[in-house]
Design an enzyme around this catalytic site. Structure first.
Site, PDB file in Angstrom:
ATOM      1  N   LYS A  86       0.839  -1.205   0.000  1.00  0.00           N
ATOM      2  CA  LYS A  86       0.000   0.000   0.000  1.00  0.00           C
ATOM      3  C   LYS A  86       0.878   1.260   0.000  1.00  0.00           C
ATOM      4  CE  LYS A  86      -3.691  -2.560   2.273  1.00  0.00           C
ATOM      5  NZ  LYS A  86      -4.267  -3.033   3.535  1.00  0.00           N
ATOM      6  N   GLN A 142      -4.260  -1.955   9.884  1.00  0.00           N
ATOM      7  CA  GLN A 142      -4.104  -3.278   9.256  1.00  0.00           C
ATOM      8  C   GLN A 142      -4.622  -4.370  10.193  1.00  0.00           C
ATOM      9  OE1 GLN A 142      -2.978  -3.805   5.998  1.00  0.00           O
ATOM     10  NE2 GLN A 142      -3.700  -5.880   6.397  1.00  0.00           N
ATOM     11  N   ASP A 174     -10.866   2.642   4.363  1.00  0.00           N
ATOM     12  CA  ASP A 174     -11.167   1.210   4.239  1.00  0.00           C
ATOM     13  C   ASP A 174     -12.676   0.981   4.178  1.00  0.00           C
ATOM     14  OD1 ASP A 174      -9.216  -0.734   3.937  1.00  0.00           O
ATOM     15  OD2 ASP A 174      -8.566  -0.628   6.035  1.00  0.00           O
TER      16      ASP A 174
END
Ligand code: NAD
Length: 295
Positions: free
Chosen positions: A52, A96, A119
């Protein structure tokens, strides 16, 4: 059979976003900034974060990673999230997953300001998605919808079987596929671990979205000829043919299933890269809102 190439589409998205960043620079606007929180030493999590961050660098986004040890406290994480929520220089924040067992993942992800929740896990974004309102669509489902669009895959009136009902993949993608939109309008069935006679459902489905988390779960005998397969699963399995000692496989027995289908996503290189593409798109979307609201 046509391969649905997420890696290729990610490269295309990156070019588009890079040009957006350049346009912003010409207007003396700072680049978008994505932050990530990484807890512990899980190699897969590290790989995902690195991918990412590397993508951000390639397109000219700013990025930052806040790393914590496995035994970090919930309070410490919440303090950092609160600080990032307040920052005028950071547009998107991801944590994460998975987090260690002593940390409540829902509590942590829901404490991210929904306006920076790139997200798309926050209840406000989820709720707005259900209502079809402006929001951050969860990254993996958003990526799947982008692949269907890019490959012009007919979804309207088709039977779509989503297997897996997680909050981050199965449930949101089942909602997106059933919406009254051009690249949706499917008749959706959501299957899960308690579903009976799953094979009778897979054999009837025009589109199967597999988000089960079991390697090679979907066999060629389970699918009908000409169906579309979107494989979300990603697993490291031991391999003596690679330097790393493992290879990546999906929830679908790709080599056999590919012989029967019209479209299929590979693992790696299918849905995974599209999750990154969605994150980058959501970060740009957020940055434009934050930056333009101040100019
Ligand atoms: P999860 O573990 O939260 O959910 C799995 C779902 O599968 C559950 O809803 C469960 O009911 C269902 N399930 C389990 N066994 C089943 C069975 N025998 N029959 C039918 N349904 C069954 O998983 P998740 O977070 O949605 O992830 C699923 C997979 O996708 C994992 O391999 C994960 O690593 C991967 N993933 C990939 C990406 C990506 O970017 N490619 C993103 C998220 C998750």
């Amino acid at each position: 059979m046509e391969l649905v190439d997420g890696k290729k589409l990610l490269a295309k998205v990156k070019l588009e976003l890079k040009s957006e960043v350049q346009k912003m620079a010409h207007s003396n606007l700072r680049p978008p900034h994505l932050s990530a929180i990484l807890v512990g030493d899980d190699p897969a999590s590290k790989t995902y974060i690195n991918a990412k961050i590397k993508s951000c660098e390639e397109i000219g986004f700013n990025s930052s990673v806040f790393k914590y040890s496995e035994n970090v406290s919930e309070t410490e994480l919440l303090n950092k999230i609160h600080e990032i929520n307040q920052s005028k220089e950071i547009d998107g924040l991801i944590v994460q997953l998975p987090l260690p067992k002593h940390i409540n993942s829902d509590f942590i992800t829901h404490s991210i300001d929904y306006k920076k929740d790139v997200d798309g896990f926050h209840p406000i974004n989820m709720g707005r998605m259900v209502l079809g309102l402006d929001c951050f669509v969860p990254a993996t489902p958003f990526g799947i919808m982008s692949l269907l669009e890019e490959y012009n895959i007919e979804t309207s009136g088709k039977s779509c079987l989503v297997i897996g009902r997680s909050h981050i993949v199965g449930t949101p993608v089942s909602i997106l596929m059933s919406r009254n939109k051009k690249r949706a309008n499917s008749t959706v069935t959501l299957a899960h671990s308690k579903t009976k006679n799953l094979t009778s459902l897979t054999k009837e489905a025009d589109i199967i979205i597999a988000a089960i988390g079991i390697p090679h779960f979907i066999k060629d005998t389970m699918v009908k000829k000409g169906c579309v397969i979107i494989d979300v699963g990603i697993h490291r399995v031991p391999s003596d043919k690679t330097k790393s000692g493992y290879r990546l496989v999906g929830d679908v027995d790709f080599d056999k299933v590919k012989e029967k289908v019209s479209f299929i996503t590979p693992v790696p290189g299918g849905v995974g890269p599209m999750t990154i593409a969605s994150l980058l798109k959501n970060t740009l979307f957020s940055a434009k809102k934050i930056i333009y609201s101040r100019t």
